[in-house]
Design an enzyme around this catalytic site. Structure first.
Site, PDB file in Angstrom:
ATOM      1  N   LYS A 118     -10.303  -4.955 -13.370  1.00 55.11           N
ATOM      2  CA  LYS A 118     -10.066  -3.561 -12.963  1.00 55.11           C
ATOM      3  C   LYS A 118     -10.255  -2.572 -14.127  1.00 55.11           C
ATOM      4  O   LYS A 118     -10.642  -1.428 -13.922  1.00 55.11           O
ATOM      5  CB  LYS A 118      -8.660  -3.417 -12.377  1.00 55.11           C
ATOM      6  N   GLU A 203      -1.098   3.501 -13.349  1.00 59.49           N
ATOM      7  CA  GLU A 203      -1.799   4.657 -12.777  1.00 59.49           C
ATOM      8  C   GLU A 203      -0.801   5.683 -12.265  1.00 59.49           C
ATOM      9  O   GLU A 203       0.318   5.330 -11.865  1.00 59.49           O
ATOM     10  CB  GLU A 203      -2.653   4.220 -11.584  1.00 59.49           C
ATOM     11  N   ARG A 296     -17.944  -8.508  -1.922  1.00 59.79           N
ATOM     12  CA  ARG A 296     -17.997  -9.523  -0.862  1.00 59.79           C
ATOM     13  C   ARG A 296     -18.035  -8.833   0.494  1.00 59.79           C
ATOM     14  O   ARG A 296     -17.940  -7.606   0.578  1.00 59.79           O
ATOM     15  CB  ARG A 296     -16.748 -10.411  -0.928  1.00 59.79           C
TER      16      ARG A 296
END
Length: 484
Positions: A118, A203, A296
């Site tokens: 990430k 965050e 995916r």
């Protein structure tokens, strides 16, 4: 690139069945793998061939990379499709597949590795001029967080996340300073347990945030298009349970901006195959922020297929074979609204898993309904794997019609007995006035949980009528009984 004539599907249940249906359309032979408790599973019956891969624990079966690849080679497969979950976003597995001379039906392994981190993904997004949520990357201590909040003038709540995370695991929301140290340790241990890596990032928490994701398809010749967006805001425990397309949260200008931003990012990272860029929308400011790239096929790809008329799994096979996309961006025009709900085998009041034998199963039918099922009547739902047993989708000319069709599917069409499912909760959600009005955030279920529970229908008059009808039918067939 060689033609794919036979494929091993490295998955089980709903994703395996979904891929097999497209393979049947494309005249591609399929090889299923199964663990011991899955020997009578639906995907095993549906495949052309099935191979026992190991015992119940995923590590011994569906995550056993060497054994899966050896099976594909023994069965003379050309390719492996990973579905979603298990090994779908494992770059090592993708590399092993290609090193074995097999075709990997998915994006390049280096892109999977890049987007799986990430922190790296955020840096690349910023480089591609994609807005990201204010964050502190690689957090070492609670003091780091407090210092960052002071410098950036960020207030509580904040979100602590596992850098290697996904699927809602290793995420903790922190409401105030007092909760911070406990939340930090919790996120760290969850990250270590789930991903073997306790690197964290922090965050700013977007209040009332809405999850918007953009479906992208790209071939190996540099052609890249978006198939518009999906709204995935309704979640429980940071996992989606209801998705729809197009999103009711954005207007046409924002739609164009968010979709082209996704395409720009995928071009920057050299993506091919089907993939999704996830954003968080701040409904107050109408600003959107990059969350992650899913490298995916997504569980919710079906709603995009319903509004565009495309088969995304079929496109994945064509792209893997080296074919060019058969359309341009201008050729894609969504003309319906679609909703998908995830039927999980869980108690709808507690979300505890429910496993056992499905003693009765009626699947919704009729206009505007599509079902992707991983089970059949009499099938076992084992306790070792994901609780998803079925996806129910509805489509209509507009959102209200799609909601009406979903109401029919869940209230009249679906019956599952033997295990509990979250269907009563899903029906309560689509009947809730705030959902119908399009007023919801990722905390919708938390905020309205008691109301949603109160809307559950435990037993309907129909159940009693059915019992009486069954009794009358038995008597008329068997004649008077000696107990009468």
């Amino acid at each position: 690139m060689k033609e794919i004539k036979k494929v091993l599907i490295a998955n089980r249940g709903v994703p395996a069945v979904r891929v097999m249906n497209t393979c049947r359309d494309k005249r591609i032979k399929t090889v299923a793998i199964y663990s011991t408790p899955d020997r009578l599973a639906y995907h095993v019956f549906l495949a052309d061939e099935a191979v026992h891969i190991g015992e119940a624990p995923p590590h011994d079966s569906y995550l056993n990379m060497e054994k899966i690849i050896n099976t594909a080679l023994e069965k003379k497969c050309d390719a492996i499709h990973p579905g979603w979950g298990f090994l779908a976003e494992n770059p090592n597995f993708a590399e092993m597949v290609e090193d074995a001379g097999l075709i990997w039906i998915g994006p390049p392994p280096r892109v999977i590795r890049l987007m799986g981190d990430k922190i790296k993904a955020k840096k690349i997004a910023q480089r591609a001029n994609v807005p990201a949520i204010p964050a502190l990357l690689k957090v070492k201590s609670v003091d780091d967080i407090l210092e960052w909040m002071k410098e950036e003038e960020i207030e509580f709540p904040i979100m602590i996340k596992a850098a290697a995370g996904g699927g809602g695991k290793g995420m903790v929301r922190v409401e105030n300073k007092e909760e911070l140290s406990i939340a930090f340790e919790k996120a760290k241990s969850e990250a270590k347990k789930s991903f073997g890596d306790d690197t964290l990032l922090v965050e700013k928490y977007i209040k009332g945030g809405r999850h918007i994701e953009v479906q992208v398809c790209a071939d190996k010749h540099g052609h890249i298009v978006h198939l518009y967006e999906r709204e995935c805001t309704i979640q429980r425990r940071n996992q989606k349970i209801l998705e729809e397309a197009p999103s009711p949260s954005i207007d046409e200008d924002l739609r164009q901006e968010i979709c082209f931003t996704a395409v720009r990012l995928m071009r920057e990272i050299g993506y091919y195959s089907a993939g999704t860029v996830e954003f968080l929308l701040d409904p107050q400011t109408k600003r959107f922020y990059f969350l992650e790239v899913n490298t995916r096929l997504q569980v919710e790809h079906g709603v995009t297929e319903l509004i565009t008329g495309l088969d995304i799994v079929s496109l994945m096979f064509d792209i893997a074979e080296g074919k060019e996309l058969p359309f341009n961006q201008d050729d894609i025009y969504p003309n319906r609204h679609a909703i998908e709900v995830r039927i999980n085998a869980e108690d709808p009041k507690t979300f505890n898993p429910s496993f056992g034998t499905i003693t009765r199963l009626e699947i919704p039918q009729g206009p505007g309904i599509r079902v992707a099922s991983g089970v059949y009547e009499g099938a076992d739902v084992p306790p070792y794997y994901d609780s998803l047993i079925m996806l129910v989708m509805s489509a209509g000319a507009d959102r209200n019609e799609a909601i009406r069709v979903m109401d029919r599917a869940l209230s009249r069409g679906l019956r599952v007995e033997g295990v509990k499912t979250i269907a009563p909760l899903l029906l309560s959600i689509i009947r809730h006035p705030e959902f119908i009005a399009g007023n919801f955030s990722t905390r919708f279920i938390e905020e309205h949980f008691q109301e949603l529970l109160a809307m559950f229908k435990e037993k309907t008059a129909d159940d009693e009528v059915l019992k009486i009808a069954q009794y009358v039918a038995e008597i008329s067939v068997l004649g008077p009984q000696n107990w009468m």
